[in-house]
Design a protein around this motif. Sequence first.
Motif, PDB file in Angstrom:
ATOM      1  N   GLU A 159       0.829  -1.203   0.000  1.00 53.59           N
ATOM      2  CA  GLU A 159       0.000   0.000   0.000  1.00 53.59           C
ATOM      3  C   GLU A 159       0.870   1.262   0.000  1.00 53.59           C
ATOM      4  O   GLU A 159       0.582   2.232  -0.718  1.00 53.59           O
ATOM      5  N   THR A 162       2.332   1.693  -3.431  1.00 54.16           N
ATOM      6  CA  THR A 162       1.311   2.186  -4.349  1.00 54.16           C
ATOM      7  C   THR A 162       1.142   3.695  -4.208  1.00 54.16           C
ATOM      8  O   THR A 162       1.096   4.437  -5.202  1.00 54.16           O
ATOM      9  N   LYS A 163       1.062   4.163  -2.973  1.00 59.60           N
ATOM     10  CA  LYS A 163       0.925   5.602  -2.753  1.00 59.60           C
ATOM     11  C   LYS A 163       2.151   6.375  -3.243  1.00 59.60           C
ATOM     12  O   LYS A 163       2.036   7.531  -3.659  1.00 59.60           O
ATOM     13  N   ALA A 166       1.835   5.852  -7.567  1.00 55.94           N
ATOM     14  CA  ALA A 166       0.592   6.037  -8.309  1.00 55.94           C
ATOM     15  C   ALA A 166       0.447   7.467  -8.806  1.00 55.94           C
ATOM     16  O   ALA A 166       0.828   8.420  -8.121  1.00 55.94           O
ATOM     17  N   VAL A 169      -4.003   9.470  -6.061  1.00 54.19           N
ATOM     18  CA  VAL A 169      -4.267   8.832  -4.774  1.00 54.19           C
ATOM     19  C   VAL A 169      -5.568   9.387  -4.201  1.00 54.19           C
ATOM     20  O   VAL A 169      -5.961  10.515  -4.516  1.00 54.19           O
ATOM     21  N   LEU A 175     -10.186  11.047  -6.045  1.00 59.20           N
ATOM     22  CA  LEU A 175      -8.837  10.799  -6.526  1.00 59.20           C
ATOM     23  C   LEU A 175      -8.223  12.117  -6.987  1.00 59.20           C
ATOM     24  O   LEU A 175      -8.821  12.862  -7.762  1.00 59.20           O
ATOM     25  N   GLU A 216      -1.986  -3.238  -8.166  1.00 57.57           N
ATOM     26  CA  GLU A 216      -3.354  -3.747  -8.111  1.00 57.57           C
ATOM     27  C   GLU A 216      -3.719  -4.157  -6.689  1.00 57.57           C
ATOM     28  O   GLU A 216      -4.818  -3.870  -6.204  1.00 57.57           O
ATOM     29  N   ALA A 219      -4.135  -0.989  -4.542  1.00 56.57           N
ATOM     30  CA  ALA A 219      -5.376  -0.270  -4.824  1.00 56.57           C
ATOM     31  C   ALA A 219      -6.587  -0.991  -4.245  1.00 56.57           C
ATOM     32  O   ALA A 219      -7.559  -0.351  -3.810  1.00 56.57           O
ATOM     33  N   TYR A 225     -10.095   3.854  -4.212  1.00 52.08           N
ATOM     34  CA  TYR A 225      -9.831   3.492  -5.606  1.00 52.08           C
ATOM     35  C   TYR A 225     -11.028   2.801  -6.251  1.00 52.08           C
ATOM     36  O   TYR A 225     -11.145   2.781  -7.483  1.00 52.08           O
ATOM     37  N   LYS A 229      -7.371   0.377 -10.993  1.00 54.00           N
ATOM     38  CA  LYS A 229      -5.922   0.314 -10.837  1.00 54.00           C
ATOM     39  C   LYS A 229      -5.316   1.625 -11.329  1.00 54.00           C
ATOM     40  O   LYS A 229      -5.486   2.006 -12.485  1.00 54.00           O
ATOM     41  N   PRO A 230      -4.613   2.343 -10.455  1.00 59.71           N
ATOM     42  CA  PRO A 230      -4.042   3.627 -10.880  1.00 59.71           C
ATOM     43  C   PRO A 230      -2.873   3.455 -11.838  1.00 59.71           C
ATOM     44  O   PRO A 230      -2.164   2.442 -11.802  1.00 59.71           O
TER      45      PRO A 230
END
Length: 370
Positions: A159, A162-163, A166, A169, A175, A216, A219, A225, A229-230
């Motif tokens: 996570e 991802t942040k 991406a 967020v 978003l 994935e 997210a 999200y 998927k970003p």
Amino acid sequence: MLTTLLNKRSKSLLALAAATTLMAACGQGQDAGQSETASSGTDSQAQSGEQYSRSQLRIVGSSTVYPFSSYVAEEMGATTDFRTPVVESTGSGGGFKLFCSGVAEDTPDMTNASRPMKASELKMCQDNGVEDVTQIMVGYDGIVVGRKAGEPALDLSREQLTKAVAAQVPQNGQLVDNPYTKWSDIDASLPDTEILVYGPPTSSGTRDAFEELVIEHGAENIDGYNGEKPAIRQDGKFVPSGENDNLIVQKLAQNANAIGIFGYSFLEENRDKIQAAKIDGVEPKRALISSGEYPISRSLFFYTKNAHVDKIGGMNEYVTLFLSDQMASDRGALKKLGLISLPPEDLEQIRENWKNKEKVTEASLKGSHG
């Protein structure tokens, strides 16, 4: 023997890469013992019994599989009468495009991949007459998130990653363009340093696997999200660094604040320069990668164009050597380069698949993704 070949491999990679451009344009001279019949490089020729005039296998594809493929190529050139195959690092996606372009002398004989072939790539092959393809799984790999050796160790969740990478967020129920510039912006427990991530380009199987296994997943576990998927950010915080993972290693060695994304084999070869972060509390170790406990684990493959087997000498010999205990087993030379081997019974099954030239189908690809 291993040390000698490793030295030889490092000296030969530039020569191999340079030779690839020429190989793509024309055939090479004929080896003794091969047919002297010239080839036109057309699809109609591929249906005949003629051999191709070039005398070297041509292999393209994944940068992650490249070190293993190059080592086997060097060993084959050093210990047999066949010329050393030409191996090019194009990325998994780029390799499939070249491989699937047709059955002809100016197309590759094999392609390496750090992910299974996609159904769309199989269709591309079939549309271009490449209908008889065998999938060879050679082992496992972990995607490493690493930084310069000697710096404080990192333990990152998927996570948090991802942040960090991406493009958008969730904030306040919507978003927004990623505002995080430092790791500590994401979590106060993380370093108060600028986010700078050197990663693979869009053509890379490592990028595909990272997006699937990290972004994935991240997210799905971050509120906001809503199943989307970003995309990866393009504001300079994530820097695509080409298909040569050694360049990422070099950049990490020069920048203590940067992190990089690359295959496990590059960690094995550069432990004096780089270290790996834990992901969700798990270190990238061989046993944890092969068991799947390490969260960013994947399988490695290469694909053979079986219409070329009788057109150019050495395909059977190359595949047989790659899958031999000498190379691919837990006692093999490729382990020292970072390959995480298949269990013996699985390796034997892959050998049988090659012996029988098992044909890739859409159903078998779904099993590979499973």
